[in-house]
Design an enzyme around this catalytic site. Sequence first.
Site, PDB file in Angstrom:
ATOM      1  N   TYR A  66      39.282  53.068  60.285  1.00  0.00           N
ATOM      2  CA  TYR A  66      40.478  51.999  59.869  1.00  0.00           C
ATOM      3  C   TYR A  66      41.493  52.875  59.068  1.00  0.00           C
ATOM      4  O   TYR A  66      42.671  52.815  59.497  1.00  0.00           O
ATOM      5  CB  TYR A  66      39.815  50.758  59.022  1.00  0.00           C
ATOM      6  CG  TYR A  66      41.074  50.042  58.463  1.00  0.00           C
ATOM      7  CD1 TYR A  66      42.124  49.638  59.025  1.00  0.00           C
ATOM      8  CD2 TYR A  66      41.080  49.755  56.930  1.00  0.00           C
ATOM      9  CE1 TYR A  66      43.026  48.976  58.410  1.00  0.00           C
ATOM     10  CE2 TYR A  66      41.967  48.947  56.247  1.00  0.00           C
ATOM     11  CZ  TYR A  66      42.883  48.455  57.150  1.00  0.00           C
ATOM     12  OH  TYR A  66      44.000  47.859  56.423  1.00  0.00           O
ATOM     13  N   ILE A  67      41.305  53.614  58.136  1.00  0.00           N
ATOM     14  CA  ILE A  67      42.155  54.018  57.174  1.00  0.00           C
ATOM     15  C   ILE A  67      42.441  55.555  57.776  1.00  0.00           C
ATOM     16  O   ILE A  67      43.746  56.038  58.003  1.00  0.00           O
ATOM     17  CB  ILE A  67      41.785  54.327  55.720  1.00  0.00           C
ATOM     18  CG1 ILE A  67      41.677  52.946  55.010  1.00  0.00           C
ATOM     19  CG2 ILE A  67      42.775  55.264  54.841  1.00  0.00           C
ATOM     20  CD1 ILE A  67      40.963  52.969  53.713  1.00  0.00           C
TER      21      ILE A  67
ATOM     22  N   ALA B 188      35.434  59.982  56.021  1.00  0.00           N
ATOM     23  CA  ALA B 188      34.265  59.901  56.979  1.00  0.00           C
ATOM     24  C   ALA B 188      33.352  59.201  56.075  1.00  0.00           C
ATOM     25  O   ALA B 188      32.303  59.883  55.872  1.00  0.00           O
ATOM     26  CB  ALA B 188      33.862  61.023  57.722  1.00  0.00           C
TER      27      ALA B 188
ATOM     28  N   ASN C 100      25.468  59.908  53.230  1.00  0.00           N
ATOM     29  CA  ASN C 100      26.915  60.013  54.135  1.00  0.00           C
ATOM     30  C   ASN C 100      28.120  60.793  53.265  1.00  0.00           C
ATOM     31  O   ASN C 100      28.754  61.496  53.632  1.00  0.00           O
ATOM     32  CB  ASN C 100      27.199  58.772  54.781  1.00  0.00           C
ATOM     33  CG  ASN C 100      28.350  58.796  55.589  1.00  0.00           C
ATOM     34  OD1 ASN C 100      27.973  58.826  56.965  1.00  0.00           O
ATOM     35  ND2 ASN C 100      29.660  58.797  55.252  1.00  0.00           N
TER      36      ASN C 100
ATOM     37  N   TYR D 208      28.197  52.852  45.894  1.00  0.00           N
ATOM     38  CA  TYR D 208      29.418  53.330  46.553  1.00  0.00           C
ATOM     39  C   TYR D 208      30.397  54.237  45.705  1.00  0.00           C
ATOM     40  O   TYR D 208      30.753  55.274  46.211  1.00  0.00           O
ATOM     41  CB  TYR D 208      30.155  52.133  47.217  1.00  0.00           C
ATOM     42  CG  TYR D 208      31.484  52.333  47.862  1.00  0.00           C
ATOM     43  CD1 TYR D 208      31.752  53.264  48.674  1.00  0.00           C
ATOM     44  CD2 TYR D 208      32.675  51.708  47.351  1.00  0.00           C
ATOM     45  CE1 TYR D 208      33.087  53.701  49.134  1.00  0.00           C
ATOM     46  CE2 TYR D 208      33.822  52.071  47.782  1.00  0.00           C
ATOM     47  CZ  TYR D 208      33.963  53.124  48.625  1.00  0.00           C
ATOM     48  OH  TYR D 208      35.303  53.514  48.869  1.00  0.00           O
TER      49      TYR D 208
ATOM     50  N   HIS E 175      35.573  42.547  53.789  1.00  0.00           N
ATOM     51  CA  HIS E 175      36.886  42.515  52.699  1.00  0.00           C
ATOM     52  C   HIS E 175      37.406  41.343  52.722  1.00  0.00           C
ATOM     53  O   HIS E 175      37.590  40.580  53.643  1.00  0.00           O
ATOM     54  CB  HIS E 175      37.686  43.691  53.179  1.00  0.00           C
ATOM     55  CG  HIS E 175      36.949  45.129  52.610  1.00  0.00           C
ATOM     56  ND1 HIS E 175      36.323  45.556  51.509  1.00  0.00           N
ATOM     57  CD2 HIS E 175      36.826  46.123  53.404  1.00  0.00           C
ATOM     58  CE1 HIS E 175      36.085  46.688  51.319  1.00  0.00           C
ATOM     59  NE2 HIS E 175      35.903  47.059  52.654  1.00  0.00           N
TER      60      HIS E 175
ATOM     61  N   ARG F 284      42.324  42.125  41.897  1.00  0.00           N
ATOM     62  CA  ARG F 284      42.275  43.523  42.400  1.00  0.00           C
ATOM     63  C   ARG F 284      43.889  43.945  42.909  1.00  0.00           C
ATOM     64  O   ARG F 284      44.513  43.001  42.825  1.00  0.00           O
ATOM     65  CB  ARG F 284      41.335  43.516  44.053  1.00  0.00           C
ATOM     66  CG  ARG F 284      39.964  43.138  43.836  1.00  0.00           C
ATOM     67  CD  ARG F 284      39.403  44.483  43.358  1.00  0.00           C
ATOM     68  NE  ARG F 284      37.911  44.304  43.120  1.00  0.00           N
ATOM     69  CZ  ARG F 284      37.295  43.655  42.220  1.00  0.00           C
ATOM     70  NH1 ARG F 284      37.903  43.107  41.007  1.00  0.00           N
ATOM     71  NH2 ARG F 284      35.933  43.534  42.180  1.00  0.00           N
TER      72      ARG F 284
ATOM     73  N   PRO G 242      26.959  40.971  43.412  1.00  0.00           N
ATOM     74  CA  PRO G 242      26.607  41.909  42.794  1.00  0.00           C
ATOM     75  C   PRO G 242      27.269  43.304  42.881  1.00  0.00           C
ATOM     76  O   PRO G 242      27.813  43.469  43.968  1.00  0.00           O
ATOM     77  CB  PRO G 242      25.174  42.444  43.261  1.00  0.00           C
ATOM     78  CG  PRO G 242      24.678  41.114  43.797  1.00  0.00           C
ATOM     79  CD  PRO G 242      25.823  40.363  44.435  1.00  0.00           C
TER      80      PRO G 242
ATOM     81  N   ASP H 165      30.552  43.805  41.699  1.00  0.00           N
ATOM     82  CA  ASP H 165      31.817  43.321  41.430  1.00  0.00           C
ATOM     83  C   ASP H 165      32.417  43.497  40.263  1.00  0.00           C
ATOM     84  O   ASP H 165      32.047  42.500  39.337  1.00  0.00           O
ATOM     85  CB  ASP H 165      32.123  42.064  42.014  1.00  0.00           C
ATOM     86  CG  ASP H 165      32.135  41.994  43.685  1.00  0.00           C
ATOM     87  OD1 ASP H 165      32.508  43.076  43.976  1.00  0.00           O
ATOM     88  OD2 ASP H 165      32.660  40.886  44.269  1.00  0.00           O
TER      89      ASP H 165
HETATM   90  N1  UDP Z   1      35.795  38.294  48.049  1.00  0.00           N
HETATM   91  C1  UDP Z   1      35.364  36.976  48.112  1.00  0.00           C
HETATM   92  N2  UDP Z   1      34.889  36.636  49.387  1.00  0.00           N
HETATM   93  C2  UDP Z   1      34.772  37.322  50.299  1.00  0.00           C
HETATM   94  C3  UDP Z   1      34.798  38.795  50.193  1.00  0.00           C
HETATM   95  C4  UDP Z   1      35.503  39.223  49.302  1.00  0.00           C
HETATM   96  O1  UDP Z   1      35.600  36.156  47.379  1.00  0.00           O
HETATM   97  O2  UDP Z   1      34.206  37.034  51.500  1.00  0.00           O
HETATM   98  C5  UDP Z   1      36.539  38.899  46.677  1.00  0.00           C
HETATM   99  C6  UDP Z   1      35.163  39.999  46.138  1.00  0.00           C
HETATM  100  O3  UDP Z   1      34.221  39.330  45.149  1.00  0.00           O
HETATM  101  C7  UDP Z   1      36.273  40.672  45.114  1.00  0.00           C
HETATM  102  C8  UDP Z   1      37.378  40.760  45.970  1.00  0.00           C
HETATM  103  O4  UDP Z   1      37.294  39.464  46.880  1.00  0.00           O
HETATM  104  O5  UDP Z   1      36.350  40.316  43.637  1.00  0.00           O
HETATM  105  C9  UDP Z   1      37.807  41.937  46.801  1.00  0.00           C
HETATM  106  O6  UDP Z   1      36.734  42.019  47.562  1.00  0.00           O
HETATM  107  P1  UDP Z   1      36.541  43.121  48.735  1.00  0.00           P
HETATM  108  O7  UDP Z   1      35.374  43.234  49.611  1.00  0.00           O
HETATM  109  O8  UDP Z   1      37.871  43.101  49.735  1.00  0.00           O
HETATM  110  O9  UDP Z   1      36.849  44.665  47.995  1.00  0.00           O
HETATM  111  P2  UDP Z   1      36.251  45.292  47.174  1.00  0.00           P
HETATM  112  O10 UDP Z   1      37.078  45.242  45.893  1.00  0.00           O
HETATM  113  O11 UDP Z   1      34.823  44.932  46.820  1.00  0.00           O
HETATM  114  O12 UDP Z   1      36.209  46.934  47.314  1.00  0.00           O
END
Ligand code: UDP
Length: 325
Positions: free
Chosen positions: A6-7, A75, A93, A143, A191, A223, A283, A285
């Site tokens: 993607y990116i 990658a 990875n 991650y 996402h 975010r 978990p 977040d």
């Molecule tokens: N989020 C959500 N529902 C979803 C996917 C994400 O509420 O189905 C929330 C998630 O808890 C976070 C924000 O959206 O607070 C962004 O999450 P994402 O997975 O897009 O990116 P991250 O910040 O984890 O890299």
Amino acid sequence: MGGAGYIGSHAVYEMVRAGHEVVVMDNLSTGSRDMVHPDARFRAGDIRVHGDLRQVFIAEQRPDAPPFDVVLHFAAKLVVPESMTQPLEYYHNNVEGVRLMLATMVDYNVRNVVFSSTAAVYGNPVGDGTCIEDTPANPINPYGASKLAAENLIRWVSEAHDMNYCIFRYFNVAGADASLEIGLLKDHLTHLIPVALQAGLGLRASMMVLGNDYPTPDGTCVRDYIHVTDLAKAHVLGAEYLLESQTSLLANLGSGTGFSVTQVLAEAEKHIHVPHSYGERRPGDPAKLVASNEVARTVLGWEPTLDLGDMISSDLAFRRKSNAL
Ligand code: UDP
């Protein structure tokens, strides 16, 4: 490395548009061959396999220069919840892959690397959730930890082997190229923006807001969302900066503005109705992550030009086109 994902594919489009010659190495585990710009050369290979890397560097040997001026690394595995259950896979990875890439670069005298890192290295930043580059890194998921380990490895290698790096810490990337030739299209998306738009398009029954009891104004996570095209353009500037300045750089790439999950859904609702419900926290977040983007602005002259509405509308258009909706 990873230019079919993607990116990476968006960065390749911008590099080609800026007039650079590009070679893409990708194992197509999550990327796809048709995401590679037609003017870039594609070479299949896995960054975790030293022989694959060597083959590409050998094939691209030039008479009076190293095979590449700059290597850009995309990658990586990048899904936070997946990393919680597969830490070994993430380190293999995201760290071992980088180690082999750097070893090959040293062997073939390639001295510049642009590396995709992440806001996840900050973990739960102290203070108001705004991350500046010298905010102490303290990842709270495998991650982020694997990316921080790779960053540190790059720093040590750059000292030992006279290499320059440009490390970008991405915030939340979304959207699709204006051509709609490329975008984020995977089977198991996690996402927020693509999941919400899939729900809006009827490609999934509904979506869930993952926690509304965070210490944020509306209780949902905050975010910093950045358009993939703005992000890709920063890579062109980063690569050119390395070649011109011969110095290293660490820079956040974000818009500098935070949006809660509720605010993102409200923006999406301007384009399409998104059926959603509320569920438990996920978990790993953190409550709030927002970039300070001063370094990228001042050192690279980079400026984000597209906003949350552009991310949603371009992703929606790409999704409609790809699914023939
Ligand atoms: N989020 C959500 N529902 C979803 C996917 C994400 O509420 O189905 C929330 C998630 O808890 C976070 C924000 O959206 O607070 C962004 O999450 P994402 O997975 O897009 O990116 P991250 O910040 O984890 O890299």
